[in-house]
Write an enzyme that holds these catalytic residues in place. Structure first.
Site, mmCIF file in Angstrom:
data_model
loop_
_atom_site.group_PDB
_atom_site.id
_atom_site.type_symbol
_atom_site.label_atom_id
_atom_site.label_comp_id
_atom_site.label_asym_id
_atom_site.label_seq_id
_atom_site.Cartn_x
_atom_site.Cartn_y
_atom_site.Cartn_z
ATOM 1 C CE1 TYR A 1 38.372 -89.390 2.944
ATOM 2 C CE2 TYR A 1 40.168 -88.027 3.759
ATOM 3 C CZ TYR A 1 38.428 -88.375 3.798
ATOM 4 O OH TYR A 1 38.443 -86.991 3.675
ATOM 5 N N PRO B 1 40.181 -83.598 -5.164
ATOM 6 C CG PRO B 1 39.595 -81.573 -4.431
ATOM 7 C CD PRO B 1 39.365 -82.167 -5.543
ATOM 8 C CG ASN B 2 43.323 -82.714 -0.848
ATOM 9 O OD1 ASN B 2 44.724 -82.617 -0.601
ATOM 10 N ND2 ASN B 2 42.739 -81.720 -0.760
ATOM 11 N NE ARG C 1 35.102 -87.340 7.308
ATOM 12 C CZ ARG C 1 35.562 -86.724 6.648
ATOM 13 N NH1 ARG C 1 35.577 -87.159 5.580
ATOM 14 N NH2 ARG C 1 36.571 -86.089 6.933
ATOM 15 C CG ASP D 1 26.999 -74.024 -13.338
ATOM 16 O OD1 ASP D 1 25.465 -75.025 -13.093
ATOM 17 O OD2 ASP D 1 27.398 -73.486 -13.506
ATOM 18 N NE ARG E 1 42.276 -85.809 1.992
ATOM 19 C CZ ARG E 1 41.191 -86.555 1.529
ATOM 20 N NH1 ARG E 1 40.982 -86.831 0.003
ATOM 21 N NH2 ARG E 1 40.578 -85.092 1.467
ATOM 22 C CG HIS F 1 31.332 -88.830 -0.803
ATOM 23 N ND1 HIS F 1 31.870 -87.671 -1.351
ATOM 24 C CD2 HIS F 1 29.884 -88.338 -1.383
ATOM 25 C CE1 HIS F 1 30.945 -86.751 -1.914
ATOM 26 N NE2 HIS F 1 30.051 -87.069 -1.822
ATOM 27 C CD GLU G 1 27.192 -86.397 -4.239
ATOM 28 O OE1 GLU G 1 26.098 -86.534 -4.860
ATOM 29 O OE2 GLU G 1 27.879 -86.006 -3.013
ATOM 30 C CB ALA H 1 36.982 -79.868 -0.493
ATOM 31 C CG ASN I 1 35.884 -89.249 -3.795
ATOM 32 O OD1 ASN I 1 35.302 -88.043 -3.564
ATOM 33 N ND2 ASN I 1 36.360 -90.064 -3.251
ATOM 34 C CB SER J 1 34.186 -90.541 5.014
ATOM 35 O OG SER J 1 33.972 -89.129 3.973
HETATM 36 C C1 DQA Z 1 35.199 -87.464 0.377
HETATM 37 C C2 DQA Z 1 34.955 -86.293 1.443
HETATM 38 C C3 DQA Z 1 35.059 -84.907 1.459
HETATM 39 O O1 DQA Z 1 34.350 -84.605 2.279
HETATM 40 C C4 DQA Z 1 36.008 -84.797 1.570
HETATM 41 O O2 DQA Z 1 36.265 -83.810 0.992
HETATM 42 C C5 DQA Z 1 36.816 -86.045 0.651
HETATM 43 C C6 DQA Z 1 36.634 -86.513 -0.200
HETATM 44 C C7 DQA Z 1 35.353 -89.306 0.202
HETATM 45 O O3 DQA Z 1 36.129 -89.859 -0.400
HETATM 46 O O4 DQA Z 1 34.939 -89.497 1.600
HETATM 47 O O5 DQA Z 1 37.996 -85.206 -0.351
HETATM 48 O O6 DQA Z 1 34.673 -86.983 -1.127
#
Ligand code: DQA
Length: 143
Positions: free
Chosen positions: A22, A9-10, A106, A86, A17, A99, A97, A76, A73, A101
């Site tokens: 980011y 998401p996002n 944070r 799962d 954003r 991210h 995994e 949240a 990624n 950031s």
């Molecule tokens: C994120 C970090 C997460 O905490 C956040 O909710 C995101 C982006 C990152 O790419 O840094 O949506 O996964």
């Protein structure tokens, strides 16, 4: 080899954003970055993004059934989605995994991940450059 780059998401709003967190790279730029890294590495890369948890779960099932490695990624969902965990636990190929950031620098709620203990490795805090790095590792890993 085929690899999936899955974004939660996002992340479709990259570029607009919170650019201070980011960066200025747009989601379209990120797709180009991953696909061209894949081309260079001889990996067929598919990049997807969704704001719907069930859709991500379905893509993870597809990766499990196809034996595809995944750069994930989960945004949240990383911090609380047992459904995503799962689904990711069913993968047989490596799971990275990722991210953009450095989540550890944070808010406290971002320090915990429900994915890290089932991931092959974790990349965080390298901006969007983490994606091609993760793909390079997948393409060149031993075994
Ligand atoms: C994120 C970090 C997460 O905490 C956040 O909710 C995101 C982006 C990152 O790419 O840094 O949506 O996964």
């Amino acid at each position: 080899m085929k690899a999936l780059v899955l974004n939660g998401p996002n992340l479709g709003r990259l570029g607009t954003r919170e650019p201070g967190v980011y960066g200025a790279t747009t989601y379209a730029d990120l797709v180009t970055l991953c696909v061209s890294a894949g081309r260079e590495l001889g990996v067929e890369v598919e990049v997807r993004q969704t704001d719907h948890e069930g859709e991500l779960v379905g893509w993870l099932h597809e990766a499990a059934d196809g034996g595809y490695p995944v750069v994930l990624n989960a945004g949240a969902w990383t911090h609380y989605s047992i459904a995503v965990r799962d689904a990711a636990a069913q993968l047989t190929a490596p799971l990275i995994e990722l991210h953009i950031s450095n989540v550890h620098k944070r808010e406290g709620f971002r320090h915990h991940s429900v994915l890290s203990d089932i991931a092959t490795g974790v990349v965080a805090g390298l901006g969007v450059d983490g994606y091609p790095l993760a793909l390079r590792w997948l393409a060149t890993r031993p075994g």
